[in-house]
Design an enzyme around this catalytic site. Structure first.
Site, PDB file in Angstrom:
ATOM      1  N   GLU A  72      -7.931  -5.317   5.348  1.00  0.00           N
ATOM      2  CA  GLU A  72      -7.833  -4.682   3.929  1.00  0.00           C
ATOM      3  C   GLU A  72      -6.909  -5.799   2.904  1.00  0.00           C
ATOM      4  OE1 GLU A  72      -8.234  -0.848   4.909  1.00  0.00           O
ATOM      5  OE2 GLU A  72      -9.277   0.091   3.040  1.00  0.00           O
ATOM      6  N   ARG A  76     -12.768  15.622   7.759  1.00  0.00           N
ATOM      7  CA  ARG A  76     -13.524  15.820   6.166  1.00  0.00           C
ATOM      8  C   ARG A  76     -14.961  16.140   6.668  1.00  0.00           C
ATOM      9  NH1 ARG A  76     -11.819  10.911   3.725  1.00  0.00           N
ATOM     10  NH2 ARG A  76      -9.589  10.941   3.217  1.00  0.00           N
ATOM     11  N   ASN A 136       0.765  -1.401  -0.236  1.00  0.00           N
ATOM     12  CA  ASN A 136       0.226   0.240  -0.028  1.00  0.00           C
ATOM     13  C   ASN A 136       0.823   1.335  -0.517  1.00  0.00           C
ATOM     14  OD1 ASN A 136      -2.080   1.920   0.413  1.00  0.00           O
ATOM     15  ND2 ASN A 136      -2.680   1.279   2.408  1.00  0.00           N
ATOM     16  N   HIS A 139     -13.494   3.381  -0.251  1.00  0.00           N
ATOM     17  CA  HIS A 139     -13.166   1.706   1.065  1.00  0.00           C
ATOM     18  C   HIS A 139     -14.120   0.696   0.405  1.00  0.00           C
ATOM     19  CE1 HIS A 139     -13.120   5.131   4.236  1.00  0.00           C
ATOM     20  NE2 HIS A 139     -11.857   4.887   3.970  1.00  0.00           N
ATOM     21  N   ARG A 198      -2.987  -2.204  -3.078  1.00  0.00           N
ATOM     22  CA  ARG A 198      -4.116  -1.180  -3.107  1.00  0.00           C
ATOM     23  C   ARG A 198      -3.473  -0.432  -4.052  1.00  0.00           C
ATOM     24  NH1 ARG A 198      -5.239   2.890   0.516  1.00  0.00           N
ATOM     25  NH2 ARG A 198      -8.303   2.336   0.454  1.00  0.00           N
TER      26      ARG A 198
END
Ligand code: ADP
Length: 404
Positions: free
Chosen positions: A384, A240, A7, A179, A90
């Site tokens: 993940e 956010r 990743n 996601h 990823r």
């Protein structure tokens, strides 16, 4: 098979080596501050742990550090890095081009580069990691697993904004959702845990981390995801803002004499629970501690967060005309039992009942709803890296069987 999962970010690179048969993590680690002062963290399944400064001027040197350590006679877990059957990368944004995982070729890299505009912070950084691995392991199969791919089953009614259609045609401005790797893993694990056929259940996955998104997964396919063209849309997150009336932003820009870049910095980095709590924290643990000490803004931030999650769950139950499983995952979803309880209080109309004792339980997968609850409410640890390893192994197997 042994899968190296990568990743790659702009100045960091996370990695794991996973055995695809046992699904055991042989080693996990992180190269940080690449191009700055370099830090290397590495931990094996048999207890070897390294945390040290290592000069890594670029991603190639970072991958080199990983490979050297993996085959080190004392610290390593492999005799030779040829033992790595496939590298799973990823990749954040596949646009409309990628609705599943792919073998990385020059053509794929070209197509991904064309998506760079859609994710200017993430995609180029992902590609730097890919390039470093391809250079150092030219004979190893590379697979790309996209964070947007699982969401590509959304229909136009879910992914189109109420904007002139020509902007979708011209620039592909639409909702992509993010996601996806986590939503796929968690929705499937929920069905497996409940012994359900994933093609027959309606699941709402609440991925509540620093970045947070919710998905509606009906019969194994995503029909909606709360993130949009970028990960800014949807829930109120750590920093956010989530959904905001664009009219408010024009008003703010005029009043404060700010340009679009300054506004975007506020929306991405200074908003969410951090902004609501007057910069107290984006971390839910710290907000909870402050709430206990009667900090009103911390309390308000958590309240707004929970309310928004509950509203999305309600709308996704409507979008799917029902819901069988609601699953909480990621840092906040997995650990904050108070937030889970608060969210579920809004959902009694769906026949949801939470078992307060089970809700305080910990585990890889737990059910926190009572036996009589009309909807199963679960907490599942997302993974993940394992999902990427599974996708990479499945593609590698396919290629092997074609070659035979
Ligand atoms: P991301 O991958 O988006 O950075 P994570 O899924 O790792 O996020 O979640 C990180 C967040 O999880 C932290 O910011 C923190 O708010 C929250 N978190 C972690 N542990 C706990 C806990 N025990 N209680 C409440 N919140 C927690």
């Amino acid at each position: 098979m042994k899968i190296l999962v990568i990743n790659s970010g702009s100045s960091s690179l996370k990695f794991q080596v996973i055995d695809s048969v046992t699904e055991e993590v042989l080693v996990k680690g992180l190269c940080e501050r690449i191009g700055i002062d370099g830090r290397f963290t590495y931990k094996t399944y048999h207890g070897i742990s390294i945390k040290e400064p290592v000069t890594m001027e670029n991603h190639k040197q970072a991958v080199n550090t990983i490979l050297d350590t993996l085959v080190d006679p004392e610290k390593g877990v492999l005799a030779d890095f040829g033992e790595i059957d496939v590298v799973g990368h990823r990749l954040v944004h596949g646009g409309e081009k990628f609705s599943g995982s792919v073998v990385i070729t020059d053509e794929v890299i070209q197509a991904m580069t064309e998506c760079n505009d859609l994710a200017p912070l993430h995609n180029p950084a992902n590609l730097v990691g890919v390039a470093a691995c391809r250079e150092l392991m030219p004979d190893t199969l590379m697979v790309g697993v996209f964070d947007t791919a699982f969401n590509q089953t959304m229909e136009p009614k879910a992914y189109l904004y109420g904007l002139p259609y020509r902007y979708y045609e011209k620039y592909k401005i639409r909702r992509y959702g993010f996601h996806g790797i986590s939503h796929k893993y968690v929705s499937q694990r929920a069905a497996e845990f409940m012994r359900q056929d994933p093609r027959r259940v309606k699941t709402i996955v609440c991925h509540l981390g620093n970045g947070a998104s919710i998905s509606a997964v009906k019969y194994g396919k995503v029909i909606d995801n709360s993130m949009g063209f970028t990960p800014l849309e949807g829930l109120v997150m750590g920093t956010r803002c989530g959904d905001v009336d664009p009219g408010a932003l024009e008003f703010l820009a005029t009043k404060e004499n700010m340009d679009i870049h300054q506004i975007m910095t506020i929306l991405n980095q200074e908003s969410g629970v951090l902004g609501i709590s007057k910069n107290l924290s984006s971390d839910f643990r710290e907000l909870k501690d402050a709430e206990i000490k009667y900090n009103e803004k911390a309390s308000l931030a958590r309240e707004i967060f929970a309310y928004k999650v509950a509203k999305y769950i309600g709308s996704y139950a409507a979008a799917m005309n029902g819901v069988d499983n609601i699953v909480f995952t990621a840092g906040v979803g997995e650990n904050d039992s108070d937030i889970r309880e608060e969210i579920c209080e809004y959902l009694e109309f769906l026949g949801i009942q939470i078992d307060e004792v089970q809700n305080r339980d910990q585990g890889e997968a737990i059910r926190i709803s009572t036996g009589t609850s009309r909807v199963n409410v679960l907490v599942i640890k997302t993974n993940e890296e394992l999902e990427i390893a599974r996708e990479a192994a499945a593609l590698a197997e396919q290629i092997k069987s074609i070659e035979k």
